[in-house]
Design a protein around this motif. Structure first.
Motif, short mmCIF file in Angstrom:
data_model
loop_
_atom_site.label_atom_id
_atom_site.label_comp_id
_atom_site.label_asym_id
_atom_site.label_seq_id
_atom_site.Cartn_x
_atom_site.Cartn_y
_atom_site.Cartn_z
N LEU A 196 23.34 7.93 3.92
CA LEU A 196 21.84 8.49 3.63
C LEU A 196 21.84 9.83 4.78
CD1 LEU A 196 21.86 5.11 4.64
CD2 LEU A 196 19.61 5.34 3.38
N VAL A 197 20.80 10.48 4.27
CA VAL A 197 20.51 11.91 5.07
C VAL A 197 19.96 11.45 6.50
CG1 VAL A 197 19.33 14.04 5.22
CG2 VAL A 197 20.51 13.20 3.19
N HIS A 198 20.50 11.68 7.55
CA HIS A 198 19.74 11.45 8.83
C HIS A 198 18.31 11.56 9.19
CE1 HIS A 198 19.04 11.07 13.24
NE2 HIS A 198 20.03 10.03 13.20
N ASN A 199 17.99 12.99 8.89
CA ASN A 199 16.85 13.28 9.12
C ASN A 199 15.67 12.75 8.14
OD1 ASN A 199 17.48 14.72 11.26
ND2 ASN A 199 17.42 16.77 10.13
N ASP A 200 15.98 12.45 6.59
CA ASP A 200 15.14 11.60 5.85
C ASP A 200 15.02 10.21 6.28
OD1 ASP A 200 15.19 14.12 4.49
OD2 ASP A 200 16.63 13.24 2.77
N LEU A 201 15.96 9.59 6.72
CA LEU A 201 15.70 8.09 7.26
C LEU A 201 15.06 8.23 8.58
CD1 LEU A 201 16.52 5.23 7.12
CD2 LEU A 201 18.60 5.60 8.48
N GLU A 257 5.58 2.36 10.51
CA GLU A 257 5.82 1.10 10.74
C GLU A 257 5.97 0.24 9.49
OE1 GLU A 257 3.38 -2.20 13.69
OE2 GLU A 257 2.41 -1.52 11.89
N ALA A 258 5.41 0.63 8.66
CA ALA A 258 5.44 -0.21 7.28
C ALA A 258 6.87 -0.20 6.70
CB ALA A 258 4.44 0.19 6.23
N PHE A 259 7.55 0.87 7.12
CA PHE A 259 9.05 0.93 6.35
C PHE A 259 9.87 -0.08 6.71
CE2 PHE A 259 13.34 2.64 6.52
CZ PHE A 259 13.44 3.14 5.29
N SER A 312 0.91 -1.25 0.10
CA SER A 312 0.13 0.20 0.21
C SER A 312 0.99 1.26 -0.04
CB SER A 312 -1.11 0.08 1.18
OG SER A 312 0.01 -0.23 2.33
N GLU A 313 2.03 1.20 0.28
CA GLU A 313 2.80 2.41 0.48
C GLU A 313 4.22 1.97 -0.33
OE1 GLU A 313 3.22 5.06 4.16
OE2 GLU A 313 2.28 3.43 5.27
N THR A 314 4.78 3.08 -0.70
CA THR A 314 5.99 3.12 -1.54
C THR A 314 6.93 3.93 -0.94
OG1 THR A 314 4.96 2.27 -3.68
CG2 THR A 314 7.33 3.18 -3.80
N PHE A 315 8.08 3.34 -0.48
CA PHE A 315 9.03 4.10 0.03
C PHE A 315 10.44 4.26 -0.90
CE2 PHE A 315 6.71 2.32 3.48
CZ PHE A 315 6.33 3.52 4.51
N ARG A 356 12.54 10.19 9.25
CA ARG A 356 11.32 10.14 8.86
C ARG A 356 10.43 8.92 8.09
NH1 ARG A 356 12.80 15.67 7.46
NH2 ARG A 356 13.67 14.92 5.62
N HIS A 357 11.31 8.26 7.37
CA HIS A 357 10.73 6.91 7.14
C HIS A 357 10.65 6.06 8.19
CE1 HIS A 357 11.14 7.74 2.76
NE2 HIS A 357 12.49 7.53 3.00
N LEU A 358 11.17 6.01 9.28
CA LEU A 358 11.36 5.22 10.35
C LEU A 358 10.11 5.56 11.21
CD1 LEU A 358 15.18 5.23 11.50
CD2 LEU A 358 13.88 3.19 10.07
#
Length: 209
Positions: A45-50, A57-59, A2-5, A52-54
């Motif tokens: 990887l950019v810390h803040n971008d990672l 839960e689906a990530f 359902s989600e694309t990261f 936000r992904h974390l």
């Protein structure tokens, strides 16, 4: 899914603890991607971008689109190293996946209809013994989570690993024994029982010595 990261990364060549510390001071996270019949590759990887992904839960249990210097590949998150006292990610591991090969991944367990379960309505207490479980499947069949429907559970009921309802194409690994409890409803503590109430009434009718 359902989600694309989409995870954006850059290749790196510097190694060692000193290099990793320098990257972290720049707001970057050192990482590695491996598998897929290719050599491991070090990335940043950019810390803040990672972070936000974390937050999703689906990530943790989804196929991710990893772009390294504009070259894309499908990966899953395999490991994170976090700072023990601060909200910092120190390192991230990703595994490349082939759509034709099965993979192993730990996915969360979601408990549905818990608040309205028969045993809960009668005052029972819920104990979650397992909240995530390792599965194996083709990447296209990877579930974001495994659903446990508690609607019909009564006081004393237990759902075991062997009773989990798995999506098509998904199997459990041997990481957990089949008869391991996943969730149970046990009798509540501290509530008055009919027997206790009758005992209190009988006590009131006695004549003190």
């Amino acid at each position: 899914m359902s989600e694309t990261f989409e995870v954006i990364a850059q290749a790196r060549t510097d190694e060692g603890k000193g290099a990793s510390r320098r990257l972290r001071r720049q707001g970057l996270v050192p990482g590695i991607v491996y598998g897929g019949h290719k050599e491991p590759q070090m990335i940043t990887l950019v810390h803040n971008d990672l972070l936000r992904h974390l937050e999703h839960e689906a990530f943790y249990s989804s196929l991710l689109d990893l772009k390294i210097d504009n070259e894309a590949s499908k990966v899953v998150l395999k490991d994170l190293q976090r700072h023990p006292a601060k909200p910092f990610v120190l390192h991230a591991d990703f595994q490349r996946v082939s759509m034709a090969e099965k993979l192993k991944l730990t996915v969360p367990v979601h408990f549905e209809n818990e608040a309205t379960a028969k045993g809960v309505k009668l005052g029972g207490k819920v104990s979650h013994n397992i909240t995530e479980i390792e599965v194996t499947c083709l990447p296209a069949d990877l579930p974001e989570f495994i659903v446990v429907d508690m609607a019909d559970m009564d006081v004393g009921d237990i759902i075991h690993v062997s009773e989990l309802n798995l999506p098509a194409g998904v199997e459990l690994t041997h990481a957990v024994e089949p008869e391991t409890p996943v969730v149970m409803i046990h009798a509540g503590y501290g509530g008055a029982t009919e027997e206790g109430e009758e005992g209190e009434e009988g006590g009131e009718g006695e004549t003190p010595a």
